[in-house]
Design an enzyme around this catalytic site. Sequence first.
Site, PDB file in Angstrom:
ATOM      1  N   HIS D  94       0.858  -1.190   0.000  1.00  0.00           N
ATOM      2  CA  HIS D  94       0.000   0.000   0.000  1.00  0.00           C
ATOM      3  C   HIS D  94       0.888   1.232   0.000  1.00  0.00           C
ATOM      4  CE1 HIS D  94      -3.046   2.911   0.848  1.00  0.00           C
ATOM      5  NE2 HIS D  94      -2.678   3.117   2.091  1.00  0.00           N
ATOM      6  N   HIS D  96       0.833   5.780  -1.040  1.00  0.00           N
ATOM      7  CA  HIS D  96       0.115   6.960  -1.538  1.00  0.00           C
ATOM      8  C   HIS D  96       0.935   7.548  -2.685  1.00  0.00           C
ATOM      9  CE1 HIS D  96      -2.756   7.882   2.051  1.00  0.00           C
ATOM     10  NE2 HIS D  96      -2.472   6.610   2.017  1.00  0.00           N
ATOM     11  N   ASP D 119       2.335  -5.156 -20.084  1.00  0.00           N
ATOM     12  CA  ASP D 119       3.399  -6.054 -19.609  1.00  0.00           C
ATOM     13  C   ASP D 119       3.122  -6.544 -18.186  1.00  0.00           C
ATOM     14  OD1 ASP D 119       4.923  -5.997 -21.928  1.00  0.00           O
ATOM     15  OD2 ASP D 119       6.189  -4.346 -21.267  1.00  0.00           O
ATOM     16  N   HIS D 170      -8.587   7.722  -1.904  1.00  0.00           N
ATOM     17  CA  HIS D 170      -7.532   7.223  -1.052  1.00  0.00           C
ATOM     18  C   HIS D 170      -6.264   6.988  -1.895  1.00  0.00           C
ATOM     19  CE1 HIS D 170      -6.570   4.373   2.600  1.00  0.00           C
ATOM     20  NE2 HIS D 170      -5.513   5.006   2.164  1.00  0.00           N
ATOM     21  N   TYR D 228       9.781 -13.870 -22.445  1.00  0.00           N
ATOM     22  CA  TYR D 228      10.561 -12.751 -21.900  1.00  0.00           C
ATOM     23  C   TYR D 228      11.414 -13.283 -20.759  1.00  0.00           C
ATOM     24  CZ  TYR D 228      11.592  -8.191 -19.836  1.00  0.00           C
ATOM     25  OH  TYR D 228      12.230  -7.086 -19.326  1.00  0.00           O
TER      26      TYR D 228
END
Lengths: 231, 231, 231, 231
Positions: D94, D96, D119, D170, D228
Amino acid sequence: MLEKLKQEVYQANLELPQRGLIKYTWGNVSGFDEATQLFVIKPSGVDYDEMSPDDMVVCNLNCEVVEGNLNPSSDMPTHAVLYKSFEGIGSVVHTHSPWATVWAQAGMDVPAMGTTHADTFYGAVPCARFLTAEEVNSNYEYETGKLIVETFEDKNIKPNEVPAVLLQGHAPFVWAKDCAHAVMNAVVLEEVCKMNLFSKQLNQEAPALPQEILDKHYERKHGKNAYYGQN
Amino acid sequence: MLEKLKQEVYQANLELPQRGLIKYTWGNVSGFDEATQLFVIKPSGVDYDEMSPDDMVVCNLNCEVVEGNLNPSSDMPTHAVLYKSFEGIGSVVHTHSPWATVWAQAGMDVPAMGTTHADTFYGAVPCARFLTAEEVNSNYEYETGKLIVETFEDKNIKPNEVPAVLLQGHAPFVWAKDCAHAVMNAVVLEEVCKMNLFSKQLNQEAPALPQEILDKHYERKHGKNAYYGQN
Amino acid sequence: MLEKLKQEVYQANLELPQRGLIKYTWGNVSGFDEATQLFVIKPSGVDYDEMSPDDMVVCNLNCEVVEGNLNPSSDMPTHAVLYKSFEGIGSVVHTHSPWATVWAQAGMDVPAMGTTHADTFYGAVPCARFLTAEEVNSNYEYETGKLIVETFEDKNIKPNEVPAVLLQGHAPFVWAKDCAHAVMNAVVLEEVCKMNLFSKQLNQEAPALPQEILDKHYERKHGKNAYYGQN
Amino acid sequence: MLEKLKQEVYQANLELPQRGLIKYTWGNVSGFDEATQLFVIKPSGVDYDEMSPDDMVVCNLNCEVVEGNLNPSSDMPTHAVLYKSFEGIGSVVHTHSPWATVWAQAGMDVPAMGTTHADTFYGAVPCARFLTAEEVNSNYEYETGKLIVETFEDKNIKPNEVPAVLLQGHAPFVWAKDCAHAVMNAVVLEEVCKMNLFSKQLNQEAPALPQEILDKHYERKHGKNAYYGQN
């Protein structure tokens, strides 16, 4: 000759990438010696890592190299014209700093929208017109200097009060009494160009700074009764 | 005197450029000592490289220098007014941080659009009007402080719940209980000003944060039953 | 084999994150050896911290690995097509540098709006169309190369005069005579894409650079009578 | 217990400010141990300079602290719900981070506009609605987790194919099989949010990536026949 000035000019050139004003060699700083009427400028296209103070080139106001083994910055004649025309300036800085260049490419004067601007520039920073084909094809860099001088005359702006100009489609030239202040003025211009762009986006009606606040901030730093700093 | 506070104020001033809030000397932090009713502030226009804790200037709430050989920041009277008027604050920070200045130049309050805002500011950060010519020309920096106080009174905002203000055409002032938190609040304001600008560009109808989420985030950090952190 | 070129390619790949052009492993640089008609390219998806010059992979123009224990970059076939089709180029760079990618995602050519552009690119940098479903599903990376070549042919652009392309919905490919210049051209493209975006926002009528200034700046660096630098 | 995972979680938390995703302590990373059904998470509001791997807190899927002297991140219950509901994920992040938060504040899904997006994310990254007052006031962080799960169910998105969500007003939550990849996915989301914003500004009609290119790029990295990298 002019060893101290060479050192100053060298250091100021290094400061350009350190302050985020340029990438690679996309800028140049020169310094003027009042006594000899000569100026010291960065060589053209030399990597900063490989450059030393001794590589600085000494030129006169007729755009001639007086000392130095390297070619001077290709913008050297612009610097010469500014030293010849703008009394009292001791350093000229040219960069392609991105936010100032954004305004130059937009072909717009930078209005005084805040005190950050007023602390350094006493009014809008003008954007000079594109050079004409004739000017471009005769002596481009010299004509660039002449256009800057013409712009300040036409708009009746004092170069010591507004020490910067944008060239349409190109980028800024900035000046001051010495190299350290010229670089600082280039930083202020860059910051102001960034902030004014977004202030205008946030509020299309955002006003210019009222005259009395412009006066106050410019005067408290640069006026007769300045009280900013330790002097 | 106040050696510990001088050290804190010195460190907080150094933090301003480190956190990208200012360039050169375009900012100032002060710290207030409740016991003596004195505050310590950065000297005016001194290079950060050459500054030491001993260069900090001690002033009283009448805007007089009590100790120190250097001139205090020219914004000192603004700090004095805030300490006199806003109970419980222990530090004031002034910067020209670019995104906050963008909003100040636009003359707009910063709305609470997200929880990043609500974690620090309990509602919109107000933008105070331009100072009048009379205010500018009497005692500019003192009147700036008075205008900030007037703004919070008129809008009925509690300065400990919304510890920041924008001054139209100028820049932010921010405060907190101590220097470290005042600098942090200035960082939050800067980040929020950047994000809100682009959220509004992305979606002109972007709503303010619902009241219950604003309450929740502010309270979980600052309320009586705060449960963020280790206390 | 090709140890010197491996070293150059390795260094140029490291330069991509250092210059802010990529994050993680989102880019690749290759270098071409005219004599052997082989090229050296970064391995696929290897962390830069763990990569050494010996990990570079040598390939031929038929997209076959000639030397190396690791898989080459998955974009290898695009590089091969460019070396086969664009005479005289010695290095290809692919990045997802953000501002260039912004233009690629917008599907727009990057117009020549200033001298920063003209110093490197002699006219607009084209944006190639999306690949078709058929192209995507046959030999994607090879077809990408073919589309770039087709784009330059259709628009009658000389790849040595405009050494860059955008792929719609993807990102830029850039080239030059050697690795250092290819990285530099990628930096120029990134800077120009940033500046042009905001110039257009500031002034929707912002004009392209007049032809004579485009000519002048391109020629003073790259023309027969170039006078920029020390040669 | 879980010493290796604590070390990984600790390192991933330090990576958040290093990669420019957070300032101060505005983020948290956790890591899940499949065998014990426990997860390790950062303590709440502790300075990164003062934090050690031993400060990490061990919790179970009922949101109870199993080991540790410090309070866990206040967002811990959100992490618990995600581990309980999204099979196979080994880490939750998490932040910001500013550009992702810009989109969250705008309340908008992040469309797949380019291959940088494809991707990593197989389609648009959804923005979950504001929590209701009832949800906010019962068990906010737990309800946040439930809302994320509900969002993926309602929109029929597979959490392992689109490992990120925005919460309106948020900020983002992001996940992956392990901590390093979760942080990388958070970086991708941040970059994509920045680029898509400006692509839309540059061209309001900028299209989403055609399905076949989305498929191709996602599959060449994550599909059965991925080619890849070195596996």
